[in-house]
Design a protein around this motif. Structure first.
Motif, PDB file in Angstrom:
ATOM      1  N   ASP A 223       0.830  -1.211   0.000  1.00 50.33           N
ATOM      2  CA  ASP A 223       0.000   0.000   0.000  1.00 50.33           C
ATOM      3  C   ASP A 223       0.862   1.258   0.000  1.00 50.33           C
ATOM      4  O   ASP A 223       0.533   2.252  -0.664  1.00 50.33           O
ATOM      5  CB  ASP A 223      -0.922   0.009   1.223  1.00 50.33           C
ATOM      6  CG  ASP A 223      -2.073  -0.972   1.103  1.00 50.33           C
ATOM      7  OD1 ASP A 223      -2.300  -1.480  -0.012  1.00 50.33           O
ATOM      8  OD2 ASP A 223      -2.736  -1.235   2.126  1.00 50.33           O
ATOM      9  N   ASN A 227       1.079   4.099  -2.978  1.00 50.17           N
ATOM     10  CA  ASN A 227       0.454   5.334  -2.466  1.00 50.17           C
ATOM     11  C   ASN A 227      -1.019   5.148  -2.095  1.00 50.17           C
ATOM     12  O   ASN A 227      -1.822   6.076  -2.201  1.00 50.17           O
ATOM     13  CB  ASN A 227       0.570   6.464  -3.501  1.00 50.17           C
ATOM     14  CG  ASN A 227       2.003   6.889  -3.727  1.00 50.17           C
ATOM     15  OD1 ASN A 227       2.790   7.011  -2.791  1.00 50.17           O
ATOM     16  ND2 ASN A 227       2.358   7.113  -4.999  1.00 50.17           N
ATOM     17  N   LYS A 228      -1.361   3.952  -1.641  1.00 51.97           N
ATOM     18  CA  LYS A 228      -2.734   3.685  -1.220  1.00 51.97           C
ATOM     19  C   LYS A 228      -2.919   3.905   0.287  1.00 51.97           C
ATOM     20  O   LYS A 228      -4.058   3.926   0.766  1.00 51.97           O
ATOM     21  CB  LYS A 228      -3.124   2.243  -1.575  1.00 51.97           C
ATOM     22  CG  LYS A 228      -3.262   1.993  -3.063  1.00 51.97           C
ATOM     23  CD  LYS A 228      -3.677   0.549  -3.334  1.00 51.97           C
ATOM     24  CE  LYS A 228      -3.815   0.293  -4.826  1.00 51.97           C
ATOM     25  NZ  LYS A 228      -4.200  -1.129  -5.107  1.00 51.97           N
ATOM     26  N   PHE A 229      -1.819   4.049   1.000  1.00 52.83           N
ATOM     27  CA  PHE A 229      -1.917   4.258   2.447  1.00 52.83           C
ATOM     28  C   PHE A 229      -2.059   5.745   2.721  1.00 52.83           C
ATOM     29  O   PHE A 229      -1.177   6.543   2.391  1.00 52.83           O
ATOM     30  CB  PHE A 229      -0.676   3.710   3.153  1.00 52.83           C
ATOM     31  CG  PHE A 229      -0.750   3.786   4.659  1.00 52.83           C
ATOM     32  CD1 PHE A 229      -1.433   2.817   5.377  1.00 52.83           C
ATOM     33  CD2 PHE A 229      -0.163   4.838   5.344  1.00 52.83           C
ATOM     34  CE1 PHE A 229      -1.514   2.885   6.761  1.00 52.83           C
ATOM     35  CE2 PHE A 229      -0.223   4.915   6.726  1.00 52.83           C
ATOM     36  CZ  PHE A 229      -0.918   3.935   7.433  1.00 52.83           C
ATOM     37  N   ASP A 230      -3.197   6.118   3.312  1.00 54.51           N
ATOM     38  CA  ASP A 230      -3.513   7.518   3.605  1.00 54.51           C
ATOM     39  C   ASP A 230      -3.043   7.832   5.028  1.00 54.51           C
ATOM     40  O   ASP A 230      -3.711   7.480   6.004  1.00 54.51           O
ATOM     41  CB  ASP A 230      -5.015   7.755   3.464  1.00 54.51           C
ATOM     42  CG  ASP A 230      -5.394   9.228   3.517  1.00 54.51           C
ATOM     43  OD1 ASP A 230      -4.698  10.001   4.214  1.00 54.51           O
ATOM     44  OD2 ASP A 230      -6.384   9.609   2.879  1.00 54.51           O
ATOM     45  N   GLU A 232      -2.788  10.749   6.689  1.00 56.40           N
ATOM     46  CA  GLU A 232      -3.649  11.682   7.419  1.00 56.40           C
ATOM     47  C   GLU A 232      -4.892  10.979   7.962  1.00 56.40           C
ATOM     48  O   GLU A 232      -5.270  11.163   9.124  1.00 56.40           O
ATOM     49  CB  GLU A 232      -4.061  12.836   6.512  1.00 56.40           C
ATOM     50  CG  GLU A 232      -4.887  13.901   7.227  1.00 56.40           C
ATOM     51  CD  GLU A 232      -5.203  15.084   6.327  1.00 56.40           C
ATOM     52  OE1 GLU A 232      -5.929  15.978   6.778  1.00 56.40           O
ATOM     53  OE2 GLU A 232      -4.715  15.107   5.176  1.00 56.40           O
ATOM     54  N   ARG A 233      -5.506  10.167   7.149  1.00 58.65           N
ATOM     55  CA  ARG A 233      -6.699   9.429   7.580  1.00 58.65           C
ATOM     56  C   ARG A 233      -6.355   8.456   8.699  1.00 58.65           C
ATOM     57  O   ARG A 233      -7.093   8.315   9.675  1.00 58.65           O
ATOM     58  CB  ARG A 233      -7.307   8.681   6.402  1.00 58.65           C
ATOM     59  CG  ARG A 233      -8.551   7.876   6.764  1.00 58.65           C
ATOM     60  CD  ARG A 233      -9.109   7.162   5.557  1.00 58.65           C
ATOM     61  NE  ARG A 233     -10.251   6.328   5.889  1.00 58.65           N
ATOM     62  CZ  ARG A 233     -10.902   5.568   5.024  1.00 58.65           C
ATOM     63  NH1 ARG A 233     -10.521   5.541   3.744  1.00 58.65           N
ATOM     64  NH2 ARG A 233     -11.928   4.832   5.414  1.00 58.65           N
ATOM     65  N   HIS A 234      -5.208   7.792   8.549  1.00 59.44           N
ATOM     66  CA  HIS A 234      -4.779   6.835   9.572  1.00 59.44           C
ATOM     67  C   HIS A 234      -4.597   7.520  10.926  1.00 59.44           C
ATOM     68  O   HIS A 234      -5.054   7.012  11.962  1.00 59.44           O
ATOM     69  CB  HIS A 234      -3.474   6.168   9.146  1.00 59.44           C
ATOM     70  CG  HIS A 234      -2.870   5.284  10.194  1.00 59.44           C
ATOM     71  ND1 HIS A 234      -3.363   4.023  10.481  1.00 59.44           N
ATOM     72  CD2 HIS A 234      -1.834   5.483  11.056  1.00 59.44           C
ATOM     73  CE1 HIS A 234      -2.651   3.485  11.458  1.00 59.44           C
ATOM     74  NE2 HIS A 234      -1.717   4.350  11.828  1.00 59.44           N
TER      75      HIS A 234
END
Length: 243
Positions: A223, A227-230, A232-234
């Motif tokens: 991920d 670049n699938k790992f966000d 900020e969201r995490h």
């Protein structure tokens, strides 16, 4: 650091860590800046970075582990494997103790890794930053125990090695437990794995601070690579998980 910021740090726990980091960063920067010219390389590279935390260090209990963040290629430019030594002789005046206290700095692989101030809580208000004595600073060799990073990396599967930048690996003592960080979430927070390759999110101001993730090491690396790992969201999810 103004009084309003200090009040916020007292009232809002997530802000408390930010206030502490800023105050310790000021103390740390003053100490590094006071080093004599013979340590100019250490001064330049360290002051170009950002102090994240001064953590308890299980390996060397007398020292605080210095967690730093560097921009660009600073680490690759200055890191020199096996160049380990201790800087001693620096003194800083303690207003609390009404005397000068000794300061020692550990350098591992040519990067600052440890800080010791005798009889100190490492709080900014303890010290007079205008009274730091650099007149008798000297360097001695220092032996670190054989690191686990290379051994850890060598045991990894080939698929994981292809996705993982070994230069990003670091052994950290987080809340008195050893992890291997592999991705910097900034502000002293990391994605890391334990020796069994369980993946953890290490976030100081979240509850729990160390949270085991459902993703496998391979999945997280994939991920990140795509670049699938966000991030900020995490972090938002981590900060809200304990509410």
């Amino acid at each position: 650091m103004n009084i309003f910021q200090k009040i916020l740090g007292t009232v809002f726990p997530p802000y408390k860590f930010s206030v502490l980091r800023k105050e310790r960063s000021k103390l740390f920067a003053a100490i590094i800046s006071a080093l004599p010219n013979q340590f100019s390389e250490i001064k330049i590279q360290t002051l170009s970075g950002r102090l994240y935390t001064l953590d308890d260090w299980k390996l060397f209990p007398d020292f605080k582990f210095v967690s730093m963040g560097y921009g660009g290629d600073v680490v690759f430019q200055y890191q020199k494997r096996g160049q380990n030594f201790k800087i001693s002789g620096l003194q800083i005046f303690s207003k609390r103790n009404d005397r000068f206290e000794d300061v020692e700095i550990l350098i591992q692989d040519n990067l600052v890794s440890g800080l010791k101030i005798t009889c100190s809580e490492y709080q900014l208000n303890e010290f007079d930053l205008g009274k730091i004595k650099p007149d008798h600073v000297f360097k001695t060799s220092f032996e670190f125990p054989p690191g686990d990073i290379d051994l850890f990396y060598e045991k990894l599967d080939g698929d994981i090695k292809q996705m993982l930048n070994s230069n990003n690996l670091a052994e950290i003592d987080f809340n008195n437990r050893i992890y291997y960080s592999f991705y910097d979430l900034e502000d002293g927070n990391y994605l890391a794995v334990d020796k069994n390759l369980n993946v953890y999110s290490l976030v100081h101001d979240a509850k729990p601070m160390a949270k085991k993730l459902k993703n496998t090491f391979t999945e997280i690396l994939s991920d990140l690579q795509s670049n699938k790992f966000d991030v900020e969201r995490h972090l938002i999810e981590r900060y809200n998980s304990g509410k």
